[in-house]
Design a protein around this motif. Structure first.
Motif, PDB file in Angstrom:
ATOM      1  N   ILE A 105      44.903  44.610  37.140  1.00  0.00           N
ATOM      2  CA  ILE A 105      43.757  43.552  36.998  1.00  0.00           C
ATOM      3  C   ILE A 105      42.869  44.021  35.904  1.00  0.00           C
ATOM      4  O   ILE A 105      42.581  45.152  35.753  1.00  0.00           O
ATOM      5  N   ASP A 106      42.389  43.167  35.295  1.00  0.00           N
ATOM      6  CA  ASP A 106      41.387  43.020  34.403  1.00  0.00           C
ATOM      7  C   ASP A 106      39.996  43.076  35.107  1.00  0.00           C
ATOM      8  O   ASP A 106      39.451  41.725  35.198  1.00  0.00           O
ATOM      9  N   VAL A 107      39.549  44.017  35.520  1.00  0.00           N
ATOM     10  CA  VAL A 107      37.978  44.094  36.285  1.00  0.00           C
ATOM     11  C   VAL A 107      37.024  43.401  35.414  1.00  0.00           C
ATOM     12  O   VAL A 107      36.290  42.603  36.023  1.00  0.00           O
ATOM     13  N   PRO A 108      36.845  43.743  34.057  1.00  0.00           N
ATOM     14  CA  PRO A 108      35.649  43.177  33.441  1.00  0.00           C
ATOM     15  C   PRO A 108      35.785  41.539  33.292  1.00  0.00           C
ATOM     16  O   PRO A 108      34.833  40.833  33.435  1.00  0.00           O
ATOM     17  N   ALA A 109      37.018  41.139  33.065  1.00  0.00           N
ATOM     18  CA  ALA A 109      37.185  39.800  33.120  1.00  0.00           C
ATOM     19  C   ALA A 109      36.900  39.027  34.407  1.00  0.00           C
ATOM     20  O   ALA A 109      36.448  38.117  34.670  1.00  0.00           O
ATOM     21  N   LEU A 110      37.405  39.706  35.526  1.00  0.00           N
ATOM     22  CA  LEU A 110      37.192  39.271  36.650  1.00  0.00           C
ATOM     23  C   LEU A 110      35.672  39.112  37.163  1.00  0.00           C
ATOM     24  O   LEU A 110      35.227  37.966  37.706  1.00  0.00           O
ATOM     25  N   LEU A 111      34.966  40.110  37.033  1.00  0.00           N
ATOM     26  CA  LEU A 111      33.514  40.255  37.137  1.00  0.00           C
ATOM     27  C   LEU A 111      32.730  39.183  36.017  1.00  0.00           C
ATOM     28  O   LEU A 111      31.749  38.716  36.591  1.00  0.00           O
ATOM     29  N   GLY A 112      33.251  39.106  35.174  1.00  0.00           N
ATOM     30  CA  GLY A 112      32.558  38.215  34.004  1.00  0.00           C
ATOM     31  C   GLY A 112      32.900  36.663  34.725  1.00  0.00           C
ATOM     32  O   GLY A 112      31.839  36.018  34.612  1.00  0.00           O
ATOM     33  N   ALA A 113      34.044  36.353  35.122  1.00  0.00           N
ATOM     34  CA  ALA A 113      34.031  35.169  35.672  1.00  0.00           C
ATOM     35  C   ALA A 113      33.240  34.762  36.939  1.00  0.00           C
ATOM     36  O   ALA A 113      32.540  33.834  37.187  1.00  0.00           O
ATOM     37  N   PHE A 114      32.977  35.955  37.783  1.00  0.00           N
ATOM     38  CA  PHE A 114      32.271  35.695  38.889  1.00  0.00           C
ATOM     39  C   PHE A 114      30.735  35.655  38.439  1.00  0.00           C
ATOM     40  O   PHE A 114      30.141  34.849  38.964  1.00  0.00           O
ATOM     41  N   HIS A 115      30.213  36.433  37.426  1.00  0.00           N
ATOM     42  CA  HIS A 115      28.904  36.263  36.978  1.00  0.00           C
ATOM     43  C   HIS A 115      28.530  34.899  36.398  1.00  0.00           C
ATOM     44  O   HIS A 115      27.580  34.349  36.652  1.00  0.00           O
ATOM     45  N   ARG A 116      29.606  34.177  35.639  1.00  0.00           N
ATOM     46  CA  ARG A 116      29.377  33.015  35.131  1.00  0.00           C
ATOM     47  C   ARG A 116      29.350  31.862  36.198  1.00  0.00           C
ATOM     48  O   ARG A 116      28.433  30.966  36.213  1.00  0.00           O
ATOM     49  N   GLU A 117      29.930  32.499  37.286  1.00  0.00           N
ATOM     50  CA  GLU A 117      29.855  31.149  38.392  1.00  0.00           C
ATOM     51  C   GLU A 117      28.606  31.366  39.477  1.00  0.00           C
ATOM     52  O   GLU A 117      28.050  30.484  39.832  1.00  0.00           O
ATOM     53  N   HIS A 118      28.290  32.712  39.572  1.00  0.00           N
ATOM     54  CA  HIS A 118      27.191  33.104  40.430  1.00  0.00           C
ATOM     55  C   HIS A 118      26.271  33.901  39.577  1.00  0.00           C
ATOM     56  O   HIS A 118      26.117  35.355  39.918  1.00  0.00           O
ATOM     57  N   PRO A 119      25.624  33.457  38.704  1.00  0.00           N
ATOM     58  CA  PRO A 119      24.366  34.046  37.721  1.00  0.00           C
ATOM     59  C   PRO A 119      23.433  34.978  38.433  1.00  0.00           C
ATOM     60  O   PRO A 119      22.920  35.929  37.883  1.00  0.00           O
ATOM     61  N   ASN A 120      23.202  34.486  39.439  1.00  0.00           N
ATOM     62  CA  ASN A 120      21.871  35.113  40.492  1.00  0.00           C
ATOM     63  C   ASN A 120      22.554  36.377  41.048  1.00  0.00           C
ATOM     64  O   ASN A 120      21.429  36.975  41.908  1.00  0.00           O
ATOM     65  N   VAL A 121      23.554  36.871  41.186  1.00  0.00           N
ATOM     66  CA  VAL A 121      24.041  37.753  41.973  1.00  0.00           C
ATOM     67  C   VAL A 121      24.495  38.809  41.209  1.00  0.00           C
ATOM     68  O   VAL A 121      24.873  38.904  40.038  1.00  0.00           O
ATOM     69  N   GLY A 122      23.657  40.162  41.612  1.00  0.00           N
ATOM     70  CA  GLY A 122      23.768  41.325  40.679  1.00  0.00           C
ATOM     71  C   GLY A 122      25.070  42.065  40.966  1.00  0.00           C
ATOM     72  O   GLY A 122      25.544  42.031  42.378  1.00  0.00           O
ATOM     73  N   LEU A 123      25.708  42.704  40.147  1.00  0.00           N
ATOM     74  CA  LEU A 123      26.855  43.488  40.245  1.00  0.00           C
ATOM     75  C   LEU A 123      26.470  45.061  39.898  1.00  0.00           C
ATOM     76  O   LEU A 123      26.255  45.434  39.012  1.00  0.00           O
ATOM     77  N   ARG A 124      26.865  46.113  41.030  1.00  0.00           N
ATOM     78  CA  ARG A 124      26.711  47.289  40.900  1.00  0.00           C
ATOM     79  C   ARG A 124      28.177  47.949  41.006  1.00  0.00           C
ATOM     80  O   ARG A 124      28.808  47.988  42.161  1.00  0.00           O
ATOM     81  N   LEU A 125      28.718  48.479  40.195  1.00  0.00           N
ATOM     82  CA  LEU A 125      29.902  49.387  39.971  1.00  0.00           C
ATOM     83  C   LEU A 125      29.799  50.780  40.277  1.00  0.00           C
ATOM     84  O   LEU A 125      28.566  51.555  39.595  1.00  0.00           O
ATOM     85  N   HIS A 126      30.604  51.457  41.408  1.00  0.00           N
ATOM     86  CA  HIS A 126      30.772  52.914  41.472  1.00  0.00           C
ATOM     87  C   HIS A 126      31.959  53.130  41.437  1.00  0.00           C
ATOM     88  O   HIS A 126      33.026  52.830  41.701  1.00  0.00           O
ATOM     89  N   VAL A 127      32.254  54.530  40.812  1.00  0.00           N
ATOM     90  CA  VAL A 127      33.455  55.332  40.793  1.00  0.00           C
ATOM     91  C   VAL A 127      33.185  56.484  41.323  1.00  0.00           C
ATOM     92  O   VAL A 127      32.312  57.136  41.397  1.00  0.00           O
ATOM     93  N   SER A 128      34.157  56.937  42.319  1.00  0.00           N
ATOM     94  CA  SER A 128      34.170  58.283  43.033  1.00  0.00           C
ATOM     95  C   SER A 128      34.880  59.318  42.316  1.00  0.00           C
ATOM     96  O   SER A 128      35.862  59.259  41.885  1.00  0.00           O
TER      97      SER A 128
END
Length: 296
Positions: A105-128
């Motif tokens: 999956i294209d994670v940046p594109a997915l999160l970009g679509a989410f951000h455009r729909e919900h601009p007031n929600v912050g997104l924090r990415l974590h890699v273990s």
């Protein structure tokens, strides 16, 4: 008296294991974080954190408090979600675990679509650094709201994994390898080969380990790497062979040969995991819905 701010500061320090990073996350000065934690320890009559020059560790009391502090923050979050939904807008932050290289999956594109729909929600990415196992641990203890994982087999208790797809892992050989011209490669042919692989805990390592165990073939992992995208480069240099998802093999396959392994189950699964015991926030639920629409 303990206040919501005490819990927010304590959870930030507990998750970041560092006062400076916690202060940056909270957008306050470090001295303010230290003062709040000290006040909290005085109020509770117990030391919550062991501080060193490089790292912060939870004491037994801190370990006991952390899930309860998160539960308190979750309760406040749920109250805010209810009001925000009535007002017609989502707010808050979604903490997302992801793999170094997802591919399916294209994670940046997915999160970009989410951000455009919900601009007031912050997104924090974590890699273990521990791969999917580490991400699932963070999900279980409340550090993450959801995570992309490769988790073959039954998920841990209290966690649900929604499948998103899979890819078959392929054998990657250096050009000139004894098996490069073989009509068929089987597991028994790979005994004694030096392997480039990933640390235990990574989903593709779990799949490959199981395939060798099922075949009754021992193998030697000569080099462990944590960036899956570099695996083929180590093979090209003659440092070993590898079993990799095809999408991490460069399009320019100069110096490499790709083979299927005929008698092995090498399906590498990808899914999105979330808690089965804690209700996700409204924002996390919206992201899960979007993942279903775009990927599922």
């Amino acid at each position: 008296m303990l206040e919501l701010r005490h819990f927010e500061y304590f959870v930030a320090v507990a998750e970041e294991r560092n006062f400076t990073r916690a202060a940056a996350r909270l957008h306050v000065v470090q001295s303010g974080v230290s003062a709040v934690i000290k006040a909290m320890e005085r109020e509770l009559g117990a030391r919550l954190l062991d501080r060193t020059s490089k790292r912060v560790e939870l004491t037994d009391a801190g370990e006991a408090l952390l899930p309860r502090a998160r539960a308190a923050l979750d309760a406040v979050r749920d109250a805010r979600d209810a009001v925000d939904e009535v007002r017609g807008g989502l707010r808050g932050t979604v903490r997302i675990g992801t793999l170094i290289s997802v591919g399916l999956i294209d994670v940046p594109a997915l999160l970009g679509a989410f951000h455009r729909e919900h601009p007031n929600v912050g997104l924090r990415l974590h890699v273990s650094p521990r791969g999917s196992v580490g991400l699932l641990d963070w999900l279980a203890d409340g550090t993450l709201d959801l995570t992309f994982v490769s988790a073959p087999g039954r998920p841990p208790a209290g966690i649900r994994v929604r499948p998103l797809g899979s890819r078959r892992l392929e054998l990657v050989l250096p050009a000139g390898h004894r098996l490069a011209g073989a009509d068929e490669v089987r597991m028994a042919d790979l005994g004694g080969e030096p392997f480039v692989d990933f640390p235990s805990g990574y989903g593709n390592r779990t799949v490959v380990d199981k395939a060798f165990t099922d075949a009754g073939v021992q193998r030697h992992v000569a080099i462990e790497v944590t960036d899956i995208a570099t695996g083929a480069s180590f093979v090209r240099e003659g440092l070993g062979v590898a079993i990799l998802p095809p999408f991490v093999v460069p399009d320019d396959r100069t110096g490499l040969v790709i083979k299927s392994v005929a008698d092995a189950d090498l399906e590498w699964p990808l899914g999105v995991a979330f808690s089965a015991v804690r209700r996700p926030s409204a924002a996390a639920r919206a992201l899960l819905t979007l993942i279903d629409e775009k990927v599922g």
